[in-house]
Design a protein around this motif. Structure first.
Motif, mmCIF file in Angstrom:
data_model
loop_
_atom_site.group_PDB
_atom_site.id
_atom_site.type_symbol
_atom_site.label_atom_id
_atom_site.label_comp_id
_atom_site.label_asym_id
_atom_site.label_seq_id
_atom_site.Cartn_x
_atom_site.Cartn_y
_atom_site.Cartn_z
ATOM 1 N N LEU A 1 -2.972 2.197 9.526
ATOM 2 C CA LEU A 1 -1.588 2.447 9.117
ATOM 3 C C LEU A 1 -0.893 1.111 8.925
ATOM 4 N N ASP A 2 -0.178 1.010 7.818
ATOM 5 C CA ASP A 2 0.458 -0.263 7.483
ATOM 6 C C ASP A 2 1.893 -0.294 8.000
ATOM 7 N N ASP A 3 2.020 -0.191 9.312
ATOM 8 C CA ASP A 3 3.348 -0.323 9.913
ATOM 9 C C ASP A 3 3.198 -1.036 11.260
ATOM 10 N N THR B 1 -12.685 5.297 -8.161
ATOM 11 C CA THR B 1 -12.174 5.647 -6.830
ATOM 12 C C THR B 1 -12.157 4.418 -5.925
ATOM 13 N N ILE B 2 -13.258 3.666 -5.904
ATOM 14 C CA ILE B 2 -13.327 2.456 -5.066
ATOM 15 C C ILE B 2 -12.241 1.469 -5.508
ATOM 16 N N ASN B 3 -12.114 1.294 -6.811
ATOM 17 C CA ASN B 3 -11.133 0.347 -7.361
ATOM 18 C C ASN B 3 -9.709 0.709 -6.948
ATOM 19 N N THR B 4 -9.367 1.985 -7.073
ATOM 20 C CA THR B 4 -7.984 2.393 -6.770
ATOM 21 C C THR B 4 -7.700 2.360 -5.271
ATOM 22 N N VAL B 5 -8.713 2.652 -4.472
ATOM 23 C CA VAL B 5 -8.518 2.573 -3.008
ATOM 24 C C VAL B 5 -8.327 1.116 -2.604
ATOM 25 N N GLU B 6 -9.192 0.243 -3.107
ATOM 26 C CA GLU B 6 -9.092 -1.190 -2.785
ATOM 27 C C GLU B 6 -7.732 -1.771 -3.161
ATOM 28 N N ASN B 7 -7.247 -1.364 -4.314
ATOM 29 C CA ASN B 7 -5.992 -1.924 -4.819
ATOM 30 C C ASN B 7 -4.753 -1.208 -4.310
ATOM 31 N N GLY B 8 -4.962 -0.226 -3.439
ATOM 32 C CA GLY B 8 -3.824 0.468 -2.854
ATOM 33 C C GLY B 8 -3.110 1.389 -3.814
ATOM 34 N N MET C 1 0.834 -1.204 0.000
ATOM 35 C CA MET C 1 0.000 0.000 0.000
ATOM 36 C C MET C 1 0.876 1.264 0.000
ATOM 37 N N PRO C 2 0.534 2.273 -0.776
ATOM 38 C CA PRO C 2 1.344 3.482 -0.782
ATOM 39 C C PRO C 2 1.195 4.250 0.529
ATOM 40 N N GLU C 3 2.261 4.913 0.899
ATOM 41 C CA GLU C 3 2.259 5.785 2.058
ATOM 42 C C GLU C 3 1.772 5.083 3.313
ATOM 43 N N GLY C 4 1.943 3.765 3.380
ATOM 44 C CA GLY C 4 1.648 3.038 4.601
ATOM 45 C C GLY C 4 0.193 2.981 4.999
ATOM 46 N N LEU C 5 -0.723 3.015 4.038
ATOM 47 C CA LEU C 5 -2.144 2.897 4.371
ATOM 48 C C LEU C 5 -2.676 1.565 3.856
ATOM 49 N N ALA C 6 -3.160 0.744 4.788
ATOM 50 C CA ALA C 6 -3.765 -0.531 4.397
ATOM 51 C C ALA C 6 -5.277 -0.426 4.581
ATOM 52 N N ASN C 7 -6.015 -1.269 3.872
ATOM 53 C CA ASN C 7 -7.467 -1.261 4.090
ATOM 54 C C ASN C 7 -8.059 -2.642 3.825
ATOM 55 N N VAL C 8 -9.234 -2.845 4.395
ATOM 56 C CA VAL C 8 -9.943 -4.114 4.193
ATOM 57 C C VAL C 8 -11.253 -3.856 3.453
ATOM 58 N N LEU C 9 -11.211 -2.878 2.603
ATOM 59 C CA LEU C 9 -12.422 -2.479 1.876
ATOM 60 C C LEU C 9 -12.975 -3.621 1.032
ATOM 61 N N ARG C 10 -12.090 -4.327 0.351
ATOM 62 C CA ARG C 10 -12.544 -5.415 -0.512
ATOM 63 C C ARG C 10 -13.259 -6.501 0.300
ATOM 64 N N GLU C 11 -12.697 -6.823 1.450
ATOM 65 C CA GLU C 11 -13.277 -7.876 2.293
ATOM 66 C C GLU C 11 -14.661 -7.456 2.808
ATOM 67 N N ILE C 12 -14.756 -6.215 3.277
ATOM 68 C CA ILE C 12 -16.043 -5.736 3.807
ATOM 69 C C ILE C 12 -17.074 -5.645 2.686
ATOM 70 N N ARG C 13 -16.637 -5.215 1.534
ATOM 71 C CA ARG C 13 -17.547 -5.132 0.378
ATOM 72 C C ARG C 13 -18.045 -6.522 -0.006
ATOM 73 N N ALA C 14 -17.143 -7.499 0.046
ATOM 74 C CA ALA C 14 -17.540 -8.878 -0.284
ATOM 75 C C ALA C 14 -18.532 -9.417 0.737
ATOM 76 N N GLU C 15 -18.302 -9.096 2.019
ATOM 77 C CA GLU C 15 -19.245 -9.513 3.075
ATOM 78 C C GLU C 15 -20.651 -8.999 2.782
ATOM 79 N N ARG C 16 -20.699 -7.773 2.297
ATOM 80 C CA ARG C 16 -21.995 -7.142 2.002
ATOM 81 C C ARG C 16 -22.545 -7.543 0.636
ATOM 82 N N ASP C 17 -21.759 -8.315 -0.101
ATOM 83 C CA ASP C 17 -22.152 -8.729 -1.444
ATOM 84 C C ASP C 17 -22.412 -7.515 -2.354
#
Lengths: 146, 71
Positions: B66-68, B33-40, B1-17
Protein backbone atom coordinates in the motif's frame (compact mmCIF):
# COMPACT_ATOMS: atom_id res chain seq x y z
CA UNK A 1 1.41 -22.69 -39.95
CA UNK A 2 2.03 -19.99 -37.37
CA UNK A 3 5.60 -19.20 -36.40
CA UNK A 4 4.84 -16.81 -33.55
CA UNK A 5 4.11 -17.94 -30.01
CA UNK A 6 0.72 -17.21 -28.45
CA UNK A 7 2.21 -14.30 -26.51
CA UNK A 8 3.84 -12.78 -29.58
CA UNK A 9 0.64 -13.24 -31.53
CA UNK A 10 -1.40 -11.61 -28.75
CA UNK A 11 0.98 -8.63 -28.73
CA UNK A 12 0.63 -8.21 -32.49
CA UNK A 13 -3.15 -8.58 -32.40
CA UNK A 14 -3.43 -6.09 -29.51
CA UNK A 15 -1.35 -3.50 -31.37
CA UNK A 16 -3.34 -3.94 -34.57
CA UNK A 17 -6.61 -3.77 -32.67
CA UNK A 18 -5.69 -0.52 -30.96
CA UNK A 19 -4.85 1.10 -34.30
CA UNK A 20 -8.00 -0.31 -35.87
CA UNK A 21 -10.22 0.97 -33.05
CA UNK A 22 -8.77 4.47 -33.25
CA UNK A 23 -9.11 4.46 -37.03
CA UNK A 24 -12.71 3.23 -37.00
CA UNK A 25 -13.73 5.68 -34.29
CA UNK A 26 -12.12 8.60 -36.11
CA UNK A 27 -13.62 7.52 -39.41
CA UNK A 28 -17.10 7.26 -37.92
CA UNK A 29 -16.95 10.69 -36.27
CA UNK A 30 -15.16 12.42 -39.14
CA UNK A 31 -17.63 11.00 -41.65
CA UNK A 32 -20.63 12.80 -40.16
CA UNK A 33 -20.42 15.94 -42.31
CA UNK A 34 -20.52 13.69 -45.35
CA UNK A 35 -23.57 11.87 -44.03
CA UNK A 36 -25.46 15.07 -43.38
CA UNK A 37 -24.30 16.81 -46.55
CA UNK A 38 -27.15 17.62 -48.88
CA UNK A 39 -25.61 16.19 -52.00
CA UNK A 40 -28.80 16.13 -54.03
CA UNK A 41 -28.66 12.41 -54.46
CA UNK A 42 -31.90 10.72 -53.50
CA UNK A 43 -30.11 8.13 -51.45
CA UNK A 44 -31.58 8.69 -47.99
CA UNK A 45 -32.72 5.10 -47.67
CA UNK A 46 -29.38 3.77 -48.85
CA UNK A 47 -27.48 6.02 -46.44
CA UNK A 48 -29.72 4.96 -43.59
CA UNK A 49 -29.31 1.27 -44.29
CA UNK A 50 -25.54 1.68 -44.77
CA UNK A 51 -25.18 3.55 -41.48
CA UNK A 52 -27.33 0.94 -39.72
CA UNK A 53 -25.09 -1.88 -40.91
CA UNK A 54 -21.90 0.09 -40.23
CA UNK A 55 -23.03 0.90 -36.68
CA UNK A 56 -23.75 -2.74 -35.93
CA UNK A 57 -20.33 -3.75 -37.27
CA UNK A 58 -18.60 -1.11 -35.15
CA UNK A 59 -20.60 -2.06 -32.08
CA UNK A 60 -19.53 -5.68 -32.59
CA UNK A 61 -15.91 -4.53 -33.00
CA UNK A 62 -16.15 -2.63 -29.74
CA UNK A 63 -17.60 -5.62 -27.93
CA UNK A 64 -15.73 -8.58 -29.39
CA UNK A 65 -12.81 -7.65 -31.62
CA UNK A 66 -9.57 -9.18 -30.43
CA UNK A 67 -7.90 -12.39 -31.49
CA UNK A 68 -11.10 -14.16 -32.44
CA UNK A 69 -9.44 -16.05 -35.28
CA UNK A 70 -6.31 -17.19 -33.46
CA UNK A 71 -7.64 -19.64 -30.89
CA UNK A 72 -8.70 -19.47 -27.27
CA UNK A 73 -5.26 -18.96 -25.72
CA UNK A 74 -4.42 -15.96 -27.91
CA UNK A 75 -7.87 -14.50 -27.35
CA UNK A 76 -7.47 -14.92 -23.57
CA UNK A 77 -4.19 -12.98 -23.70
CA UNK A 78 -5.63 -10.24 -25.90
CA UNK A 79 -8.77 -10.01 -23.75
CA UNK A 80 -6.87 -9.88 -20.47
CA UNK A 81 -7.80 -7.95 -17.34
CA UNK A 82 -6.48 -4.65 -18.62
CA UNK A 83 -8.36 -4.99 -21.92
CA UNK A 84 -11.60 -5.74 -20.06
CA UNK A 85 -11.00 -2.73 -17.78
CA UNK A 86 -10.16 -0.51 -20.75
CA UNK A 87 -13.28 -1.59 -22.60
CA UNK A 88 -15.41 -0.81 -19.54
CA UNK A 89 -13.87 2.67 -19.29
CA UNK A 90 -14.37 3.19 -23.02
CA UNK A 91 -18.03 2.16 -22.83
CA UNK A 92 -18.51 4.58 -19.92
CA UNK A 93 -16.98 7.37 -22.04
CA UNK A 94 -19.30 6.42 -24.90
CA UNK A 95 -22.29 6.50 -22.57
CA UNK A 96 -21.42 10.02 -21.36
CA UNK A 97 -20.85 11.22 -24.91
CA UNK A 98 -24.23 9.81 -26.00
CA UNK A 99 -25.99 11.38 -23.01
CA UNK A 100 -24.42 14.78 -23.60
CA UNK A 101 -25.36 14.72 -27.28
CA UNK A 102 -28.91 13.59 -26.42
CA UNK A 103 -29.32 16.38 -23.88
CA UNK A 104 -27.87 18.88 -26.34
CA UNK A 105 -30.28 17.76 -29.04
CA UNK A 106 -33.20 17.94 -26.64
CA UNK A 107 -32.28 21.54 -25.88
CA UNK A 108 -31.72 22.30 -29.55
CA UNK A 109 -35.21 21.01 -30.35
CA UNK A 110 -36.61 24.11 -28.64
CA UNK A 111 -35.26 26.19 -31.51
CA UNK A 112 -35.41 23.85 -34.47
CA UNK A 113 -37.37 20.85 -35.65
CA UNK A 114 -35.25 17.77 -35.35
CA UNK A 115 -36.02 14.57 -37.15
CA UNK A 116 -36.13 11.55 -34.89
CA UNK A 117 -33.92 9.45 -37.15
CA UNK A 118 -31.21 12.10 -37.36
CA UNK A 119 -31.27 12.62 -33.62
CA UNK A 120 -30.87 8.91 -32.97
CA UNK A 121 -28.11 8.80 -35.56
CA UNK A 122 -26.15 11.52 -33.73
CA UNK A 123 -26.62 9.96 -30.30
CA UNK A 124 -25.57 6.50 -31.43
CA UNK A 125 -22.66 7.82 -33.49
CA UNK A 126 -21.32 9.81 -30.54
CA UNK A 127 -21.66 6.83 -28.22
CA UNK A 128 -19.97 4.30 -30.48
CA UNK A 129 -17.39 6.70 -31.92
CA UNK A 130 -16.14 8.00 -28.59
CA UNK A 131 -16.11 4.50 -27.08
CA UNK A 132 -14.03 3.16 -30.00
CA UNK A 133 -11.58 6.05 -29.80
CA UNK A 134 -11.25 5.79 -26.03
CA UNK A 135 -10.74 2.02 -26.11
CA UNK A 136 -8.11 2.33 -28.82
CA UNK A 137 -6.23 5.09 -27.00
CA UNK A 138 -6.32 3.25 -23.66
CA UNK A 139 -5.00 0.11 -25.33
CA UNK A 140 -2.25 2.12 -27.04
CA UNK A 141 -1.20 3.53 -23.70
CA UNK A 142 -1.23 0.07 -22.11
CA UNK A 143 0.96 -1.32 -24.88
CA UNK A 144 3.38 1.58 -24.81
CA UNK A 145 6.73 0.75 -23.24
CA UNK A 146 7.71 3.03 -20.39
CA UNK B 1 0.34 4.72 -8.32
CA UNK B 2 -3.45 4.56 -8.66
CA UNK B 3 -5.53 3.63 -5.66
CA UNK B 4 -2.47 3.67 -3.41
CA UNK B 5 -0.80 0.51 -4.71
CA UNK B 6 2.97 0.60 -5.17
CA UNK B 7 5.13 -2.20 -6.51
CA UNK B 8 8.74 -3.12 -7.14
CA UNK B 9 8.00 -5.40 -10.05
CA UNK B 10 10.38 -3.62 -12.40
CA UNK B 11 13.26 -3.88 -9.94
CA UNK B 12 12.69 -7.59 -9.25
CA UNK B 13 12.32 -8.29 -12.95
CA UNK B 14 15.60 -6.49 -13.62
CA UNK B 15 17.33 -8.52 -10.89
CA UNK B 16 16.20 -11.67 -12.67
CA UNK B 17 17.24 -10.25 -16.03
CA UNK B 18 13.76 -10.87 -17.40
CA UNK B 19 12.08 -8.86 -20.12
CA UNK B 20 8.44 -7.89 -19.74
CA UNK B 21 7.58 -10.44 -22.40
CA UNK B 22 9.52 -13.22 -20.64
CA UNK B 23 7.85 -12.48 -17.32
CA UNK B 24 4.47 -12.33 -19.04
CA UNK B 25 5.04 -15.83 -20.40
CA UNK B 26 6.06 -17.11 -16.96
CA UNK B 27 2.97 -15.61 -15.37
CA UNK B 28 0.64 -16.53 -18.23
CA UNK B 29 -0.58 -13.01 -18.90
CA UNK B 30 0.05 -10.56 -21.73
CA UNK B 31 3.09 -8.25 -21.81
CA UNK B 32 0.54 -5.44 -21.72
CA UNK B 33 -0.56 -6.56 -18.26
CA UNK B 34 3.03 -6.60 -16.92
CA UNK B 35 3.71 -3.21 -18.52
CA UNK B 36 0.63 -1.53 -17.05
CA UNK B 37 1.19 -3.01 -13.59
CA UNK B 38 4.84 -1.92 -13.57
CA UNK B 39 3.94 1.59 -14.65
CA UNK B 40 1.14 1.93 -12.13
CA UNK B 41 -1.49 2.32 -14.84
CA UNK B 42 -3.38 -0.76 -13.75
CA UNK B 43 -4.06 -2.36 -10.39
CA UNK B 44 -4.08 -6.12 -10.99
CA UNK B 45 -6.59 -8.52 -9.51
CA UNK B 46 -5.57 -10.60 -6.52
CA UNK B 47 -5.31 -13.59 -8.84
CA UNK B 48 -2.82 -11.90 -11.18
CA UNK B 49 -0.84 -10.45 -8.27
CA UNK B 50 -0.51 -13.92 -6.74
CA UNK B 51 0.48 -15.42 -10.08
CA UNK B 52 3.17 -12.76 -10.52
CA UNK B 53 4.46 -13.46 -7.01
CA UNK B 54 4.54 -17.20 -7.65
CA UNK B 55 6.36 -16.75 -10.96
CA UNK B 56 9.01 -14.59 -9.27
CA UNK B 57 9.25 -16.83 -6.19
CA UNK B 58 8.53 -13.95 -3.83
CA UNK B 59 5.75 -13.32 -1.33
CA UNK B 60 3.14 -11.03 -2.84
CA UNK B 61 3.69 -8.40 -0.13
CA UNK B 62 7.33 -8.08 -1.20
CA UNK B 63 6.20 -7.03 -4.65
CA UNK B 64 3.09 -5.02 -3.86
CA UNK B 65 2.46 -2.69 -0.96
CA UNK B 66 0.00 0.00 0.00
CA UNK B 67 1.37 3.36 -1.01
CA UNK B 68 0.54 5.28 2.13
CA UNK B 69 2.38 6.06 5.37
CA UNK B 70 0.64 3.22 7.21
CA UNK B 71 1.23 0.75 4.39
Amino acid sequence: MRTKSDHEMAETVSRRRSVMLIGLGALLLAGQPLYFANDGIPAAQLKTVAWLGWSLVLLAALAWAGGNFFGGSVRALVEDEIAVANRARACAAGFWAAMLVAIGLYGFSLFDNLKGRESIHLVVTAGIGIALLRFGLLERRALHDA
Amino acid sequence: MPEGLANVLREIRAERDLTQAALAELVGVSRKTINTVENGIFVPSTLVALRIARALGRPVEEIFRLDDPAG
